[in-house]
Design a protein around this motif. Sequence first.
Motif, PDB file in Angstrom:
ATOM      1  N   LEU A 277       0.724  -1.237   0.098  1.00  0.00           N
ATOM      2  CA  LEU A 277       0.026  -0.023  -0.022  1.00  0.00           C
ATOM      3  C   LEU A 277       0.747   1.341  -0.080  1.00  0.00           C
ATOM      4  N   HIS A 278       2.149   1.100   0.347  1.00  0.00           N
ATOM      5  CA  HIS A 278       2.917   2.371   0.446  1.00  0.00           C
ATOM      6  C   HIS A 278       4.097   2.282  -0.392  1.00  0.00           C
ATOM      7  N   ILE A 279       3.973   1.673  -1.571  1.00  0.00           N
ATOM      8  CA  ILE A 279       5.013   1.670  -2.436  1.00  0.00           C
ATOM      9  C   ILE A 279       5.424   3.129  -2.996  1.00  0.00           C
ATOM     10  N   PRO A 280       6.494   3.549  -2.921  1.00  0.00           N
ATOM     11  CA  PRO A 280       6.847   4.784  -3.411  1.00  0.00           C
ATOM     12  C   PRO A 280       6.309   4.857  -5.164  1.00  0.00           C
ATOM     13  N   PRO A 281       5.785   6.188  -5.791  1.00  0.00           N
ATOM     14  CA  PRO A 281       5.557   6.150  -6.948  1.00  0.00           C
ATOM     15  C   PRO A 281       6.518   5.866  -7.853  1.00  0.00           C
ATOM     16  N   GLU A 282       7.829   6.178  -7.661  1.00  0.00           N
ATOM     17  CA  GLU A 282       9.006   5.644  -8.485  1.00  0.00           C
ATOM     18  C   GLU A 282       8.971   4.342  -8.805  1.00  0.00           C
ATOM     19  N   THR A 294      12.677   7.086  -0.638  1.00  0.00           N
ATOM     20  CA  THR A 294      11.767   5.908   0.055  1.00  0.00           C
ATOM     21  C   THR A 294      11.594   6.278   1.569  1.00  0.00           C
ATOM     22  N   THR A 295      12.538   6.523   2.186  1.00  0.00           N
ATOM     23  CA  THR A 295      12.284   6.586   3.543  1.00  0.00           C
ATOM     24  C   THR A 295      11.593   8.103   3.807  1.00  0.00           C
ATOM     25  N   VAL A 296      11.888   8.938   3.123  1.00  0.00           N
ATOM     26  CA  VAL A 296      11.457  10.133   3.299  1.00  0.00           C
ATOM     27  C   VAL A 296       9.762  10.121   2.820  1.00  0.00           C
ATOM     28  N   TRP A 297       9.428   9.450   1.788  1.00  0.00           N
ATOM     29  CA  TRP A 297       8.057   8.943   1.559  1.00  0.00           C
ATOM     30  C   TRP A 297       7.280   8.506   2.627  1.00  0.00           C
ATOM     31  N   GLN A 298       8.028   7.443   3.312  1.00  0.00           N
ATOM     32  CA  GLN A 298       7.332   6.794   4.442  1.00  0.00           C
ATOM     33  C   GLN A 298       7.209   7.614   5.429  1.00  0.00           C
ATOM     34  N   MET A 299       7.856   8.747   5.820  1.00  0.00           N
ATOM     35  CA  MET A 299       7.827   9.759   6.747  1.00  0.00           C
ATOM     36  C   MET A 299       6.444  10.352   6.551  1.00  0.00           C
ATOM     37  N   PHE A 312      -3.531   5.090   4.468  1.00  0.00           N
ATOM     38  CA  PHE A 312      -2.896   5.672   3.029  1.00  0.00           C
ATOM     39  C   PHE A 312      -2.715   4.703   2.077  1.00  0.00           C
ATOM     40  N   SER A 313      -2.985   4.936   0.807  1.00  0.00           N
ATOM     41  CA  SER A 313      -2.711   4.061  -0.065  1.00  0.00           C
ATOM     42  C   SER A 313      -1.862   4.727  -1.366  1.00  0.00           C
ATOM     43  N   THR A 314      -0.969   4.489  -1.832  1.00  0.00           N
ATOM     44  CA  THR A 314      -0.117   5.097  -2.841  1.00  0.00           C
ATOM     45  C   THR A 314      -1.095   5.243  -4.285  1.00  0.00           C
ATOM     46  N   ALA A 315      -1.736   4.295  -4.416  1.00  0.00           N
ATOM     47  CA  ALA A 315      -2.765   4.088  -5.645  1.00  0.00           C
ATOM     48  C   ALA A 315      -3.625   5.269  -5.603  1.00  0.00           C
ATOM     49  N   CYS A 339       7.351  15.426   1.679  1.00  0.00           N
ATOM     50  CA  CYS A 339       7.298  14.203   1.721  1.00  0.00           C
ATOM     51  C   CYS A 339       6.785  13.298   0.661  1.00  0.00           C
ATOM     52  N   LEU A 340       5.605  13.718   0.343  1.00  0.00           N
ATOM     53  CA  LEU A 340       4.830  12.988  -0.695  1.00  0.00           C
ATOM     54  C   LEU A 340       5.004  13.663  -1.999  1.00  0.00           C
ATOM     55  N   ALA A 341       5.954  14.187  -2.249  1.00  0.00           N
ATOM     56  CA  ALA A 341       6.273  14.634  -3.893  1.00  0.00           C
ATOM     57  C   ALA A 341       6.396  13.372  -4.895  1.00  0.00           C
ATOM     58  N   LEU A 342       5.633  13.438  -5.662  1.00  0.00           N
ATOM     59  CA  LEU A 342       5.778  12.253  -6.558  1.00  0.00           C
ATOM     60  C   LEU A 342       7.134  11.852  -7.331  1.00  0.00           C
ATOM     61  N   ALA A 343       7.924  12.861  -7.464  1.00  0.00           N
ATOM     62  CA  ALA A 343       9.097  12.626  -8.118  1.00  0.00           C
ATOM     63  C   ALA A 343      10.284  12.486  -6.940  1.00  0.00           C
ATOM     64  N   PRO A 344      11.046  11.575  -6.889  1.00  0.00           N
ATOM     65  CA  PRO A 344      11.810  11.418  -5.733  1.00  0.00           C
ATOM     66  C   PRO A 344      12.843  12.427  -5.627  1.00  0.00           C
ATOM     67  N   GLU A 345      13.458  12.909  -6.765  1.00  0.00           N
ATOM     68  CA  GLU A 345      14.425  13.918  -6.647  1.00  0.00           C
ATOM     69  C   GLU A 345      13.950  15.275  -6.140  1.00  0.00           C
TER      70      GLU A 345
END
Length: 360
Positions: A277-282, A294-299, A312-315, A339-345
């Motif tokens: 459910l928490h897979i990062p968008p990248e 990925t860790t920041v996404w999890q925060m 929360f669900s990434t989808a 934290c939830l920015a779609l692009a990891p960079e």
Amino acid sequence: MTTPADKKDSGDQDCKSRTAKRKASPEKKTPIKRRRVAEQAGPSTSSDVVKGVKRKVVQDEEGTTKKAKKAKLLDHMSGDEEQASFSLDSGKGEFQARYVEEHQLGEGGCGAVFAGYRIEDRFPVAIKHIPKNKVYCKVADENGKMLSVEVAIMLKLAGEAEGSVGISAPVSLLEWFDLGKELILVLERPVPAVDLQKYKAENGRTLTEDTAKVILKQLVDAVKELEEKHIFHRDIKGQNILIETGSDVPRVRIIDFGLSCFVKQRSLYRIFYGTPLHIPPEWYIRSCYRCGPTTVWQMGVVLYEALHARYFSTARFLTKQLSIKKRLSTECRNFLDACLALAPEKRPTLEELQLHPWLR
């Protein structure tokens, strides 16, 4: 529930790409046993030879009791097999002599965890049973033997904590036992404490922004420290965050390193280990992910669930079925958005999160 996705991983080749289902104290100093191990038996230990034998003595069709049959088989074992069997029995006996196991705390795809205590001083412990066929991630130890990454990482953390239990955010490994077909990890069990999901439920289904800030500040500091030690937890979520409730200020403790790994600066992962459910968008877009983003996404996921009365669900987030509460402070919303920015960079680093105005 957590699963590794079915893709080849160039940066995580020591982990098997098998499905891994996940669920999910008084502060005192206690000596840590750096290694308490019964040597792993080979494929022909007595426990394998007599697999399925019941404790009850019954006669087979030739009139020989199974107990006698077992003894006969043991008589024909080689010296190495006898030594392995003795070593496993000794390890199990030592564990039972030192600890009492009580009720089950949780169960997942990688094993089960039970409450318990150390007999000599009644120190509360968590006892984790991990079947060997569910040890998905391994690493070579100093002798070249393959070792559970969870054990290796917790030994590293225990060594750097200089033998003190209850000091670091990750719970401490006290002892571990290799019983051939399963590993037993004896861990510190903070009391009183509940996981973040239960803590949230007990506090009205959502946390206040001030309480969430106290928890997130500790959590960001903890995962930053792990990053500095080249450790990637990979499954930071509410069920793997304990909140000690024995004082006015909640204290964060991190548990369950079963899917964690050692990480290099530029490691790129193509097998996903964690909560689907928490897979990062990248990972959806590029079929790969890195430790820091990925860790920041999890925060962001942890904070979102702490402040909202839903999972929360990434989808669902990508399809805009989830939104951030407008009544949150501007700084808090900015923290979540970052934290939830779609692009990891475009996500901040953990160090930048530590300096974010919302946490100051």
